[in-house]
Design a protein around this motif. Structure first.
Motif, PDB file in Angstrom:
ATOM      1  N   GLU A 186       0.696  -0.862  -0.018  1.00  0.00           N
ATOM      2  CA  GLU A 186       0.612  -0.082  -0.335  1.00  0.00           C
ATOM      3  C   GLU A 186       1.029   1.424  -0.279  1.00  0.00           C
ATOM      4  OE1 GLU A 186      -2.450   2.284   3.590  1.00  0.00           O
ATOM      5  OE2 GLU A 186      -3.479  -0.070   3.189  1.00  0.00           O
ATOM      6  N   THR A 187       1.578   0.803   1.065  1.00  0.00           N
ATOM      7  CA  THR A 187       3.015   2.631   0.679  1.00  0.00           C
ATOM      8  C   THR A 187       2.976   2.547  -0.402  1.00  0.00           C
ATOM      9  OG1 THR A 187       3.261   1.883   3.037  1.00  0.00           O
ATOM     10  CG2 THR A 187       4.802   2.680   2.479  1.00  0.00           C
ATOM     11  N   SER A 188       4.205   1.438  -0.997  1.00  0.00           N
ATOM     12  CA  SER A 188       4.933   1.507  -2.441  1.00  0.00           C
ATOM     13  C   SER A 188       4.170   2.092  -3.339  1.00  0.00           C
ATOM     14  CB  SER A 188       5.555  -0.140  -2.451  1.00  0.00           C
ATOM     15  OG  SER A 188       6.351  -0.597  -1.899  1.00  0.00           O
ATOM     16  N   GLN A 189       3.027   2.011  -3.530  1.00  0.00           N
ATOM     17  CA  GLN A 189       1.519   2.225  -4.029  1.00  0.00           C
ATOM     18  C   GLN A 189       1.886   3.323  -4.173  1.00  0.00           C
ATOM     19  OE1 GLN A 189      -1.521  -0.131  -4.487  1.00  0.00           O
ATOM     20  NE2 GLN A 189      -0.368  -2.186  -5.056  1.00  0.00           N
ATOM     21  N   ALA A 190       1.878   4.536  -2.916  1.00  0.00           N
ATOM     22  CA  ALA A 190       1.358   5.687  -3.023  1.00  0.00           C
ATOM     23  C   ALA A 190       2.560   6.609  -2.775  1.00  0.00           C
ATOM     24  CB  ALA A 190       0.935   5.962  -1.588  1.00  0.00           C
ATOM     25  N   LEU A 191       3.823   5.772  -2.320  1.00  0.00           N
ATOM     26  CA  LEU A 191       4.965   6.791  -2.789  1.00  0.00           C
ATOM     27  C   LEU A 191       6.016   6.617  -4.952  1.00  0.00           C
ATOM     28  CD1 LEU A 191       6.954   5.131  -0.006  1.00  0.00           C
ATOM     29  CD2 LEU A 191       6.149   7.176  -0.423  1.00  0.00           C
ATOM     30  N   HIS A 192       4.548   5.291  -5.111  1.00  0.00           N
ATOM     31  CA  HIS A 192       4.782   5.524  -6.244  1.00  0.00           C
ATOM     32  C   HIS A 192       4.552   6.572  -7.502  1.00  0.00           C
ATOM     33  CE1 HIS A 192       4.219   4.314 -10.846  1.00  0.00           C
ATOM     34  NE2 HIS A 192       4.731   3.347 -10.752  1.00  0.00           N
ATOM     35  N   LYS A 193       3.544   6.923  -6.832  1.00  0.00           N
ATOM     36  CA  LYS A 193       2.209   8.199  -7.207  1.00  0.00           C
ATOM     37  C   LYS A 193       2.910   9.226  -6.738  1.00  0.00           C
ATOM     38  CE  LYS A 193      -2.426   6.187  -7.241  1.00  0.00           C
ATOM     39  NZ  LYS A 193      -3.396   6.033  -6.998  1.00  0.00           N
ATOM     40  N   ILE A 194       3.361   9.644  -5.280  1.00  0.00           N
ATOM     41  CA  ILE A 194       3.748  11.257  -5.565  1.00  0.00           C
ATOM     42  C   ILE A 194       5.119  11.642  -6.141  1.00  0.00           C
ATOM     43  CG2 ILE A 194       4.996  12.250  -3.880  1.00  0.00           C
ATOM     44  CD1 ILE A 194       3.421  10.860  -1.837  1.00  0.00           C
ATOM     45  N   ALA A 195       5.723  10.166  -6.875  1.00  0.00           N
ATOM     46  CA  ALA A 195       6.983  10.511  -7.128  1.00  0.00           C
ATOM     47  C   ALA A 195       7.205  10.848  -8.617  1.00  0.00           C
ATOM     48  CB  ALA A 195       8.351   9.455  -7.275  1.00  0.00           C
ATOM     49  N   ASN A 208      20.083   6.944  -3.630  1.00  0.00           N
ATOM     50  CA  ASN A 208      20.328   6.362  -5.276  1.00  0.00           C
ATOM     51  C   ASN A 208      19.310   7.000  -5.610  1.00  0.00           C
ATOM     52  OD1 ASN A 208      22.552   5.245  -4.421  1.00  0.00           O
ATOM     53  ND2 ASN A 208      21.105   3.573  -3.821  1.00  0.00           N
ATOM     54  N   VAL A 209      17.427   7.351  -5.522  1.00  0.00           N
ATOM     55  CA  VAL A 209      16.931   8.061  -6.156  1.00  0.00           C
ATOM     56  C   VAL A 209      16.938   9.297  -6.331  1.00  0.00           C
ATOM     57  CG1 VAL A 209      15.753   5.403  -6.105  1.00  0.00           C
ATOM     58  CG2 VAL A 209      15.031   7.052  -4.115  1.00  0.00           C
ATOM     59  N   ASN A 210      18.229   9.872  -6.109  1.00  0.00           N
ATOM     60  CA  ASN A 210      17.679  11.507  -5.536  1.00  0.00           C
ATOM     61  C   ASN A 210      17.012  12.168  -4.972  1.00  0.00           C
ATOM     62  OD1 ASN A 210      19.872  11.633  -7.920  1.00  0.00           O
ATOM     63  ND2 ASN A 210      18.675  11.352  -9.230  1.00  0.00           N
ATOM     64  N   MET A 211      16.669  11.123  -4.169  1.00  0.00           N
ATOM     65  CA  MET A 211      15.688  12.652  -2.597  1.00  0.00           C
ATOM     66  C   MET A 211      16.164  13.008  -2.067  1.00  0.00           C
ATOM     67  SD  MET A 211      12.475  11.893  -3.649  1.00  0.00           S
ATOM     68  CE  MET A 211      11.937  10.997  -5.592  1.00  0.00           C
ATOM     69  N   GLY A 258       6.003  16.846  -1.090  1.00  0.00           N
ATOM     70  CA  GLY A 258       4.981  16.225  -1.278  1.00  0.00           C
ATOM     71  C   GLY A 258       4.518  14.750   0.056  1.00  0.00           C
ATOM     72  N   ALA A 259       5.604  14.521   0.547  1.00  0.00           N
ATOM     73  CA  ALA A 259       5.794  13.674   1.805  1.00  0.00           C
ATOM     74  C   ALA A 259       6.474  13.571   2.389  1.00  0.00           C
ATOM     75  CB  ALA A 259       5.622  11.751   1.269  1.00  0.00           C
ATOM     76  N   LEU A 260       6.818  12.593   3.713  1.00  0.00           N
ATOM     77  CA  LEU A 260       7.829  12.214   4.440  1.00  0.00           C
ATOM     78  C   LEU A 260       7.576  10.740   4.784  1.00  0.00           C
ATOM     79  CD1 LEU A 260       8.973  14.998   5.799  1.00  0.00           C
ATOM     80  CD2 LEU A 260       8.017  14.370   7.856  1.00  0.00           C
ATOM     81  N   ILE A 302      12.233  -2.156  -0.445  1.00  0.00           N
ATOM     82  CA  ILE A 302      11.158  -1.874  -0.799  1.00  0.00           C
ATOM     83  C   ILE A 302      10.987  -0.821  -1.736  1.00  0.00           C
ATOM     84  CG2 ILE A 302       9.334  -3.046  -1.304  1.00  0.00           C
ATOM     85  CD1 ILE A 302      10.026  -4.629   0.653  1.00  0.00           C
ATOM     86  N   VAL A 303      10.445   0.247  -0.271  1.00  0.00           N
ATOM     87  CA  VAL A 303       9.666   1.305  -0.921  1.00  0.00           C
ATOM     88  C   VAL A 303      10.441   2.197  -1.846  1.00  0.00           C
ATOM     89  CG1 VAL A 303       8.567   1.834   1.567  1.00  0.00           C
ATOM     90  CG2 VAL A 303      10.900   2.628   0.820  1.00  0.00           C
ATOM     91  N   THR A 304      11.560   2.343  -1.721  1.00  0.00           N
ATOM     92  CA  THR A 304      12.629   3.152  -2.477  1.00  0.00           C
ATOM     93  C   THR A 304      12.834   2.646  -3.828  1.00  0.00           C
ATOM     94  OG1 THR A 304      15.092   2.094  -1.452  1.00  0.00           O
ATOM     95  CG2 THR A 304      14.268   3.986  -1.061  1.00  0.00           C
ATOM     96  N   SER A 305      12.344   1.017  -4.474  1.00  0.00           N
ATOM     97  CA  SER A 305      12.538   1.063  -5.346  1.00  0.00           C
ATOM     98  C   SER A 305      11.120   1.506  -5.816  1.00  0.00           C
ATOM     99  CB  SER A 305      13.015  -0.523  -5.405  1.00  0.00           C
ATOM    100  OG  SER A 305      11.260  -1.027  -6.177  1.00  0.00           O
ATOM    101  N   ALA A 306       9.520   1.152  -5.648  1.00  0.00           N
ATOM    102  CA  ALA A 306       8.776   2.442  -6.144  1.00  0.00           C
ATOM    103  C   ALA A 306       9.412   3.242  -6.115  1.00  0.00           C
ATOM    104  CB  ALA A 306       7.853   2.045  -4.425  1.00  0.00           C
ATOM    105  N   VAL A 307       9.538   4.307  -5.321  1.00  0.00           N
ATOM    106  CA  VAL A 307      10.126   5.566  -5.963  1.00  0.00           C
ATOM    107  C   VAL A 307      10.902   5.788  -7.159  1.00  0.00           C
ATOM    108  CG1 VAL A 307      11.533   7.400  -5.605  1.00  0.00           C
ATOM    109  CG2 VAL A 307      10.500   6.235  -3.002  1.00  0.00           C
ATOM    110  N   ALA A 308      11.772   4.768  -6.945  1.00  0.00           N
ATOM    111  CA  ALA A 308      12.648   4.676  -8.827  1.00  0.00           C
ATOM    112  C   ALA A 308      11.421   4.395  -9.759  1.00  0.00           C
ATOM    113  CB  ALA A 308      13.793   3.150  -8.419  1.00  0.00           C
ATOM    114  N   ASP A 309      10.690   3.390  -9.888  1.00  0.00           N
ATOM    115  CA  ASP A 309       9.963   2.855 -10.917  1.00  0.00           C
ATOM    116  C   ASP A 309       8.720   4.054 -10.633  1.00  0.00           C
ATOM    117  OD1 ASP A 309      10.495   1.076 -10.843  1.00  0.00           O
ATOM    118  OD2 ASP A 309       9.080  -0.096  -9.788  1.00  0.00           O
ATOM    119  N   GLY A 310       8.682   4.313 -10.106  1.00  0.00           N
ATOM    120  CA  GLY A 310       7.580   6.704 -10.389  1.00  0.00           C
ATOM    121  C   GLY A 310       8.872   7.466 -11.189  1.00  0.00           C
TER     122      GLY A 310
END
Length: 261
Positions: free
Chosen positions: A52-61, A86-89, A159-161, A216-224
């Motif tokens: 659930e978290t990964s999907q939301a972070l993907h959208k924000i990214a 790694n994901v420039n955040m 956009g998020a913390l 896992i979560v930064t991988s979702a950010v990278a996809d976004g």
């Protein structure tokens, strides 16, 4: 997006909570059992919350907003700096600068000061200062770098913390709540999950556990971010396609007209 495997979470020790006497009753829905005086987290619920978290972070990214990662505890610092980097955040791994969000204007001033010192060094102005002044400027630059290093590119509020250990980072949590910035966090059994918008019930003390969840979560950010890049490329290519279509039409008409003749 990286698939969440319960077996991998287990191997990383994500299920180990705190001592039962230190628990927060609001974490009860995420606790599987008690073993040797320690609460064990239900990893099936953790896996669902990570998705659930990964999907939301993907959208924000993908929307182009920044996600600010916060973790100042020893065992999380280096992991967060590496994964977010790694994901420039942007990330904060030293002390949280009070007013970082609620007084963002002041923080931006400090960042500008850092940039102006860098300019002085580039254009040679720095060398015209006395030895004592140069030393003072260098010290100030080092101090600013330590506290604000990774947020120097942050021109607007995130956009998020994403927080590791909400008890420790309570000032960051309060500031984000005030500004209605969505809060994502690894929440252990000793914390109140009601303080965050997206929680991942997990062991926030062991570096192995932190590393697994962050991967896992930064991988979702990278996809976004990749999705945003390809969308931009498609939009940029769209006008060129239209032009090409417009150009080919008259040629087709000329050929048809010639055939009729």
């Amino acid at each position: 997006m990286e698939k969440v495997e319960v077996k991998q979470l287990l191997e990383a020790g994500v299920h180990f909570g705190h001592l039962t006497r230190k628990w927060d009753p609001n974490m009860a829905p995420y606790i599987y059992m008690e073993r040797n005086g320690i609460h064990i987290i239900n990893l099936y619920k953790t896996a669902a919350k990570i998705e659930e978290t990964s999907q939301a972070l993907h959208k924000i990214a993908a929307s182009g907003k920044k996600i600010l990662f916060v973790a100042t505890k020893k065992q999380a610092k280096d992991i967060v700096a590496e994964k977010a980097g790694n994901v420039n955040m942007p990330y904060i791994t030293e002390r949280w600068p009070g007013g970082m969000l609620t007084n963002f204007v002041t923080i931006r001033k400090a960042v500008k000061k850092m940039a102006s010192i860098d300019r002085m060094k580039k254009d040679g102005t720095f060398l015209t200062l006395s030895k004592k002044e140069r030393l003072q400027v260098d010290r100030l630059r080092a101090k600013l770098e330590k506290n604000l290093g990774s947020i120097s590119d942050m021109t607007r509020l995130p956009g998020a913390l994403f927080v590791v250990d909400i008890k420790r980072e309570h000032i960051a949590i309060k500031e984000a709540q005030k500004l209605n910035i969505p809060i994502f966090a690894m929440v252990d059994t000793n914390s109140d999950p009601r303080q965050v918008d997206y929680l991942i019930p997990s062991n926030d003390d062991a570096s192995k556990s932190i590393d697994k969840v962050l991967s896992i979560v930064t991988s979702a950010v990278a996809d976004g971010l990749a999705e945003r890049k390809s969308d931009k490329a498609e939009k940029a290519a769209a006008p060129a396609k239209k032009e090409a279509k417009a150009e080919t039409k008259p040629v087709a008409e000329v050929v048809a007209a010639n055939e009729e003749e």
